[in-house]
Design a protein around this motif. Sequence first.
Motif, PDB file in Angstrom:
ATOM      1  N   ARG A 499       5.994  -2.541 -14.095  1.00 22.40           N
ATOM      2  CA  ARG A 499       4.779  -1.727 -13.921  1.00 22.40           C
ATOM      3  C   ARG A 499       3.631  -3.055 -13.136  1.00 22.40           C
ATOM      4  O   ARG A 499       2.829  -2.472 -12.712  1.00 22.40           O
ATOM      5  N   LEU A 500       4.240  -4.353 -13.118  1.00 20.97           N
ATOM      6  CA  LEU A 500       3.383  -5.420 -12.678  1.00 20.97           C
ATOM      7  C   LEU A 500       4.401  -6.295 -13.046  1.00 20.97           C
ATOM      8  O   LEU A 500       4.750  -6.957 -13.845  1.00 20.97           O
ATOM      9  N   CYS A 517       2.885 -10.948  -1.465  1.00 20.92           N
ATOM     10  CA  CYS A 517       1.953  -9.612  -2.398  1.00 20.92           C
ATOM     11  C   CYS A 517       0.726  -8.864  -1.710  1.00 20.92           C
ATOM     12  O   CYS A 517       0.003  -7.928  -1.604  1.00 20.92           O
ATOM     13  N   ASN A 520       2.674  -5.398  -1.178  1.00 22.91           N
ATOM     14  CA  ASN A 520       2.749  -5.216  -2.007  1.00 22.91           C
ATOM     15  C   ASN A 520       1.445  -4.456  -3.093  1.00 22.91           C
ATOM     16  O   ASN A 520       1.285  -5.390  -4.268  1.00 22.91           O
ATOM     17  N   LYS A 521       0.447  -4.574  -2.424  1.00 19.35           N
ATOM     18  CA  LYS A 521      -0.690  -4.583  -3.110  1.00 19.35           C
ATOM     19  C   LYS A 521      -0.765  -3.532  -4.258  1.00 19.35           C
ATOM     20  O   LYS A 521      -0.424  -3.012  -4.295  1.00 19.35           O
ATOM     21  N   GLY A 522      -1.651  -4.322  -6.002  1.00 20.16           N
ATOM     22  CA  GLY A 522      -0.635  -3.345  -7.051  1.00 20.16           C
ATOM     23  C   GLY A 522      -0.305  -3.599  -7.700  1.00 20.16           C
ATOM     24  O   GLY A 522       0.011  -2.863  -8.703  1.00 20.16           O
ATOM     25  N   ARG A 523       1.090  -4.064  -7.607  1.00 22.35           N
ATOM     26  CA  ARG A 523       2.255  -4.232  -8.297  1.00 22.35           C
ATOM     27  C   ARG A 523       2.631  -5.391  -8.419  1.00 22.35           C
ATOM     28  O   ARG A 523       3.094  -5.823  -8.759  1.00 22.35           O
TER      29      ARG A 523
END
Length: 674
Positions: A499-500, A517, A520-523
């Motif tokens: 999830r993160l 990063c 792959n924003k949000g993750r």
Amino acid sequence: MTTTQLTMPGTDPAACRRVDLGLPRWLHPAVRERVAARIRRNPHWRFGFSRGERAVLRRRAPMPVSVWAERHRVLAHSTIPGRWHNTVTPYSTGIMDASFHEAVRTVIVCKCPQSGITEAVHNCIGYAIDRAPGPVMYVYPDEITARENARDRILPMIAGSPRLATYLTGSADDRSSLRINLRHMPIHLAWSGSASRLGNKPVRHLVLDELDKYQQARNEAPAEALAEKRTITWRHKARIWKISTPTVEEGPIWQAMTREAQAVFDYHVRCPHCAMEQLMAFERIRWPEDVRDPEEVKSRQLAEYVCEHCGCAWNDGDRDRAVRLGCWRERSTHLELMAHLDAHRPGAIGFHLPAWLSYFVSLSKVAAAFLQWVTTKDQEKLKDFCQNVKAEPWRAHREERQEDRILALCDDRPRGTVPGPLPEAPGVPRVAALVAGIDTQGGDEVRGYFRYVIRAFGWGEEEESWLVQCGTVPTLPALADLLWRSVYRDAAGNEHTVRLALQDAMGHRTREVYAFCAANKGRIFPTQGKRSQSAPLAYAPQEYFPGTQRRIPGGLRLLKVDTTFFKNDLSARLAIAPEDPGAFHLHHGTPPEYAREMTAEYYDEKQQAWICPKGRDNHFWDCEVLALAAAHALGVRNWKRPEPERHTPARPAMQAAPRREIFGSRPGWMGGTR
């Protein structure tokens, strides 16, 4: 002096003859008459002070020890012979001047070898010979050392200085190796283990050299205590110098620094490029990561120091200039040395001097001493580095967490498997979310790698968690496949994805991590560890790649993590039994390397921080800290476990009700029926 009475100019000569000249009666009458006749002929009495009287009675202007040393001290047996120059060891200037501050009685110096402090203390004794005379005693660890220092250092210091040489008597008997007699004061040489040499001598100036190497005499008090009692009769005029390289925390010099000293001073340097003041630390000394041979680092002078403000790399010359621009500051008040002495007037003061401040020790030599421990894993090399480079006592690091206790947290799940639903609620997943923590290692894509952990967290405030997988990947694309293109299943076949993820972005690969990063924003979020901050997590916007004018597409948020907060949490979770709520589980076959790195760090009560001993790896520990921070960022502890679906009997099918006409067929409704 006689009591001869004379007339003043203008008096009657006849009256002068009646004056009692006060000549001694034992003089021969002819001599007495001749002297009396001369006095009568010249009634004016003219006199002057001799050279010795003038030297004693002259009131000289005050002069700091550092100024006196540059004027009068000459070095003979030294790597830099000739006159003393304060610019070679600038940190010694403050120590010398503070030694004769009116409030100071004891000066404690915890130092590294080859720092010039011993010669600085000799300067203080030379100053005392010239301007504050009184008996001096040097105390050394043994007799041989005492005799050698008298012959090779103390006597050459006196004879080589034109100023101090005037105080020598010229007699060979007054220049022995155990007692040096000057015209106005003695210098005693003593050593530990000999109570007779340490007793029965009043001393004004006492030098305790290499205090931690002293031997204790049988049935006697410690040599340090015996020597200090010699200064009692001089009261507030006495001065004591305690200088030594530290050995252990229970050693005399470290005990004096931590318990006796009322103020402890650290030397702050000033960057020659940005002029910002800072306290030098070993962690900011850099050398090429692919070079592991200490002799190569030392011979090629590969080490440099990175300024914490502007990031400029200092070579040894820059380091020396930074030290010349520096000053001593007190640890608690941060006041400059003399300002603190004038304001607080401490009687005992301490100075800490590591090797990377010394002109005689190169930065590459410091790095080589550390690499000797890294390459050999010999505890004696680490001990030598702590004591002789960092000027800190050797501490036997006690591991509060044992590797066996870490591996006892393993359950029977295979690697890569998520725990399945509970038997009492087979339709409800036990896991709320999968998170990951990544520790970035290496200087580039060729030599670098990424250590990671993937951990599953349960529902609610207990935050029970399970290690799903841990390991190392060589590249960022491989890391992306592992995190988001892989599916992790539980025993019931339910699929889970990460999830993160949080990734350490500080180091040599910051730009590379930022780009990964940003793609792959949000993750995933880049992180920066902070020893303490107002909140466990804090976001900081980033618009440019570090060190460049290149913008990050769409910007990025850097997550600042309070590492002390999450390390305390992790340490507490590791102590929970596997059967208790909130346990910290591992999968079956967790590698011993994981357990070893999870025991690397310990909490230092004095520094109020988590410390990792030099030469020990703590990568998986850092990964688990980031995994806890990821769960905190998601707020998993606030997620409620879903209620299981209730299975109720199916209702019988309902028959269709007859159609009800809302508008009936009534005569006269709009002219007809409907």
